[in-house]
Design an enzyme around this catalytic site. Structure first.
Site, PDB file in Angstrom:
ATOM      1  CE1 TYR A 220       6.528  -5.730   5.610  1.00 14.37           C
ATOM      2  CE2 TYR A 220       8.655  -4.665   5.378  1.00 14.37           C
ATOM      3  CZ  TYR A 220       7.582  -5.045   6.165  1.00 14.37           C
ATOM      4  OH  TYR A 220       7.589  -4.731   7.493  1.00 14.37           O
TER       5      TYR A 220
ATOM      6  CB  THR B 213       3.604  -3.019   9.001  1.00 13.52           C
ATOM      7  OG1 THR B 213       4.077  -2.774  10.330  1.00 13.52           O
ATOM      8  CG2 THR B 213       4.615  -2.444   8.020  1.00 13.52           C
TER       9      THR B 213
ATOM     10  CG  ASN C 258       5.118  -5.791 -47.100  1.00 20.29           C
ATOM     11  OD1 ASN C 258       5.596  -4.697 -47.387  1.00 20.29           O
ATOM     12  ND2 ASN C 258       5.011  -6.217 -45.858  1.00 20.29           N
TER      13      ASN C 258
ATOM     14  NE  ARG D  52      11.618   7.585   0.775  1.00 19.94           N
ATOM     15  CZ  ARG D  52      12.136   6.701   1.619  1.00 19.94           C
ATOM     16  NH1 ARG D  52      13.430   6.718   1.876  1.00 19.94           N
ATOM     17  NH2 ARG D  52      11.372   5.794   2.189  1.00 19.94           N
TER      18      ARG D  52
ATOM     19  CD  GLU E 102       9.879  -0.498  13.333  1.00 21.26           C
ATOM     20  OE1 GLU E 102      10.259   0.004  12.266  1.00 21.26           O
ATOM     21  OE2 GLU E 102       9.905  -1.723  13.531  1.00 21.26           O
TER      22      GLU E 102
ATOM     23  CB  ALA F 169      -0.944  -0.007   1.200  1.00 21.77           C
TER      24      ALA F 169
ATOM     25  CG  ASN G 115      21.982 -15.710 -53.577  1.00 19.89           C
ATOM     26  OD1 ASN G 115      21.836 -14.505 -53.389  1.00 19.89           O
ATOM     27  ND2 ASN G 115      23.124 -16.340 -53.390  1.00 19.89           N
TER      28      ASN G 115
ATOM     29  CE  LYS H  44       5.325  -7.934 -41.669  1.00 24.75           C
ATOM     30  NZ  LYS H  44       4.096  -7.237 -42.037  1.00 24.75           N
TER      31      LYS H  44
HETATM   32  C1  UD1 Z   1       9.189  -2.005   8.522  1.00 26.65           C
HETATM   33  C2  UD1 Z   1       9.309  -2.676   9.893  1.00 26.65           C
HETATM   34  C3  UD1 Z   1      10.764  -2.661  10.339  1.00 26.65           C
HETATM   35  C4  UD1 Z   1      11.614  -3.369   9.310  1.00 26.65           C
HETATM   36  C5  UD1 Z   1      11.425  -2.739   7.935  1.00 26.65           C
HETATM   37  C6  UD1 Z   1      12.119  -3.590   6.903  1.00 26.65           C
HETATM   38  C7  UD1 Z   1       7.254  -2.233  11.111  1.00 26.65           C
HETATM   39  C8  UD1 Z   1       6.598  -1.381  12.135  1.00 26.65           C
HETATM   40  N1  UD1 Z   1       8.504  -1.943  10.822  1.00 26.65           N
HETATM   41  O1  UD1 Z   1       9.595  -0.664   8.671  1.00 26.65           O
HETATM   42  O2  UD1 Z   1      10.884  -3.321  11.581  1.00 26.65           O
HETATM   43  O3  UD1 Z   1      12.981  -3.327   9.676  1.00 26.65           O
HETATM   44  O4  UD1 Z   1      10.028  -2.705   7.592  1.00 26.65           O
HETATM   45  O5  UD1 Z   1      12.047  -2.970   5.658  1.00 26.65           O
HETATM   46  O6  UD1 Z   1       6.654  -3.169  10.622  1.00 26.65           O
HETATM   47  N2  UD1 Z   1       2.934  -0.799   4.147  1.00 26.65           N
HETATM   48  C9  UD1 Z   1       1.581  -0.827   3.897  1.00 26.65           C
HETATM   49  N3  UD1 Z   1       0.762  -0.052   4.665  1.00 26.65           N
HETATM   50  C10 UD1 Z   1       1.234   0.752   5.649  1.00 26.65           C
HETATM   51  C11 UD1 Z   1       2.610   0.774   5.901  1.00 26.65           C
HETATM   52  C12 UD1 Z   1       3.446  -0.012   5.141  1.00 26.65           C
HETATM   53  O7  UD1 Z   1       1.129  -1.529   3.012  1.00 26.65           O
HETATM   54  O8  UD1 Z   1       0.423   1.407   6.292  1.00 26.65           O
HETATM   55  C13 UD1 Z   1       3.828  -1.619   3.337  1.00 26.65           C
HETATM   56  C14 UD1 Z   1       4.781  -0.806   2.483  1.00 26.65           C
HETATM   57  O9  UD1 Z   1       4.243  -0.613   1.193  1.00 26.65           O
HETATM   58  C15 UD1 Z   1       6.006  -1.686   2.445  1.00 26.65           C
HETATM   59  C16 UD1 Z   1       5.971  -2.422   3.766  1.00 26.65           C
HETATM   60  O10 UD1 Z   1       4.647  -2.370   4.206  1.00 26.65           O
HETATM   61  O11 UD1 Z   1       5.925  -2.645   1.416  1.00 26.65           O
HETATM   62  C17 UD1 Z   1       6.915  -1.824   4.791  1.00 26.65           C
HETATM   63  O12 UD1 Z   1       6.570  -0.485   5.011  1.00 26.65           O
HETATM   64  P1  UD1 Z   1       7.636   0.593   5.387  1.00 26.65           P
HETATM   65  O13 UD1 Z   1       6.959   1.877   5.621  1.00 26.65           O
HETATM   66  O14 UD1 Z   1       8.740   0.551   4.408  1.00 26.65           O
HETATM   67  O15 UD1 Z   1       8.125   0.006   6.791  1.00 26.65           O
HETATM   68  P2  UD1 Z   1       9.295   0.545   7.660  1.00 26.65           P
HETATM   69  O16 UD1 Z   1       8.804   1.679   8.462  1.00 26.65           O
HETATM   70  O17 UD1 Z   1      10.479   0.748   6.815  1.00 26.65           O
END
Ligand code: UD1
Ligand code: CA
Length: 455
Positions: free
Chosen positions: A100, A79, A384, A15, A152, A10, A375, A349
């Site tokens: 992920y 997450t 064509n 970036r 975290e 999601a 040839n 082609k």
């Molecule tokens: C998360 C972990 C962290 C880990 C890191 C590894 C948590 C709280 N933290 O951190 O411990 O070291 O990943 O990369 O779990 N996503 C959603 N919905 C949300 C938030 C995130 O779908 O509301 C998805 C993102 O698209 C991504 C993944 O979850 O694919 C991780 O999200 P991200 O924000 O990168 O997590 P981090 O804060 O980096």
């Protein structure tokens, strides 16, 4: 193994500075999220649940060819909140593999190890040790070394920040645990988010052991947040592919200068020179040699074929012992027979070319059926297209097409015909005839070329 699969995808990917959802960006020609889904499919056969948010429709359209369940997360509140959106789609028990969508280098064998470790207690996390762990959640252990908590980066004390073992984010948790814990998650932390990682403390409080599965290859855990990381992941993936090719006996003149965006299957003693790009499914027979700077997509290339430098070959089959290039373009729906020669500045082609036929220089052959041992001289063009429709040119076996011939399709040239240089063929020609359409040569004596007066 039968585990449910949840893929978190999601995140907006701000970036990336892109209109495409982050997980749809490609690594080796395949969207990142599909790498994740393919790895998961190797260890679990369930229909995956994908959590989508920003740009959701684009994601759903892009993955329409796969059998998936979808859970919308309208606002990205963490997450744990993302997993909460999937609970109604998950079974009541059995392992759930949480992945992920932006971690595309993870190997299926690591996932299998994770599921194996989670089998007993119903909870395992995939960890890795990083030289620079900043940004990641740290794995904290108790006095006897068991996993106690994940903190975290933004919530960690300086002592906790010194821990180099990090949470990859990939976990296997029993659905019964998840359904008990996820509704209890709070968001009183530095980011105001619902952290999936807080489940670890809940497990420990219930006396449930959280297993850690440590992977040695830290690259597997790289998450892509920006184009630099995407480029880095692409290189690592290409290195893996190149090494796999070397391991099965392919010679790569420089393993850093081949790009495989799809599947490349090679026979024995294949030699690939530098700057070769393959897309889709490319199959090379035994003893195939690919020269430098070639682009090959969805092609089957027979034993002993040599592709000289600078060719573009797409959706074609090339018979054994043929020689293509330099500078040839072989376009879709082309089938070249055994021992054919296609030379420089030749475009082909949607044509079938029979065994032993040669088109060596400067020609366009489209919508043609060419027999054996034909040839085709330099500068030959199949006309064509009449501006509305495409028409066929049929050239039977043993025809000799003189240089600078135009074949105005539809037209059929019978077996053994000789076409004189410079001929425009508009009507069918019967077997073994000579056909020529050429203005007779005039030679004028005493001719004076106009000259500018000398200053
Ligand atoms: C998360 C972990 C962290 C880990 C890191 C590894 C948590 C709280 N933290 O951190 O411990 O070291 O990943 O990369 O779990 N996503 C959603 N919905 C949300 C938030 C995130 O779908 O509301 C998805 C993102 O698209 C991504 C993944 O979850 O694919 C991780 O999200 P991200 O924000 O990168 O997590 P981090 O804060 O980096
Ligand atoms: Ca991240």
């Amino acid at each position: 193994m039968s585990a449910a699969i949840v893929v978190l995808a999601a995140g907006q990917g701000k970036r990336m500075h892109s209109n495409l959802p982050k997980v749809m960006h490609r690594v080796a020609g395949k969207p990142m999220v599909e790498h994740v889904l393919d790895a998961a499919a190797e260890v679990a056969t369930c229909k995956p649940v994908v959590v989508y948010g920003h740009g959701g429709q684009q994601l759903r359209d892009g993955l329409a060819h796969r059998n998936l369940d979808w859970a919308e997360q309208a606002e990205q509140l963490g997450t744990g909140h993302a997993v909460a959106q999937t609970l109604s789609l998950l079974p009541d028990q059995g392992l759930v593999l949480i992945l992920y969508g932006d971690v595309p280098l993870l190997r299926a064998q690591s996932l299998a190890g994770l599921l194996g470790a989670a089998a007993d207690s119903g909870f395992a996390v995939l960890t890795v040790t990083m030289t620079d762990p900043s940004g990641y959640g740290r794995i904290l252990r108790d006095a006897v070394g068991n996993v106690a908590r994940i903190v975290e980066h933004k919530d960690a004390t300086p002592a906790e920040l010194a821990v180099a073992e990090i949470n990859t984010g990939i976990m296997a948790i029993d659905a019964a645990h998840l359904k008990r814990w996820i509704p209890k998650l709070g968001n009183s932390n530095a980011q105001g988010e619902y952290y999936l990682t807080d489940c670890v403390e809940m497990a420990v409080a219930e006396g449930i052991a959280v297993k850690r599965v440590h992977i040695d290859d830290a690259d597997e855990a790289i998450g892509v947040n920006n184009r630099r990381q995407l480029a880095e992941v692409e290189r690592i993936h290409q290195t893996r592919i190149a090494n796999a090719l070397l391991d099965v006996g392919v010679t790569l003149m420089d393993p850093a200068r081949i790009d495989v965006r799809g599947e490349l299957v090679c026979g024995r003693d294949v030699v690939i020179d530098v700057n070769v790009v393959c897309e889709g499914r490319v199959v090379l027979g035994d003893n195939v040699r690919i020269g430098p700077n070639n682009f090959i997509a969805n092609a089957t290339i027979g034993d002993g074929v040599e592709i000289l430098p600078n060719c573009v070959i797409e959706s074609a089959t090339i018979g054994a012992l043929s020689r293509i290039g330099p500078f040839s373009r072989v376009r879709p729906e082309t089938n070249l027979g055994r021992d054919t020669h296609i030379g420089n500045f030749v475009e082909i082609k949607k044509s079938d070319i029979g065994e032993g036929s040669k088109i060596n220089h400067l020609a366009y052959v489209g919508d043609a059926e060419i027999g054996r041992a034909v040839n085709v001289g330099a500068g030959t063009i199949t006309c064509n297209y009449d501006g509305a429709f495409k028409h066929k040119t049929i050239i039977e076996d043993d025809v000799f097409v003189g240089s600078d011939t135009q074949l105005v399709a539809p037209v059929r040239i019978g077996k053994g015909v000789t076409i004189g240089a410079g001929t425009t063929v508009t009507d069918d020609v019967e077997a073994d005839k000579l056909v020529i359409s050429r203005v007779r040569q005039k030679t004028i004596s005493g001719w004076q070329r106009p000259r500018k007066p000398k200053k």
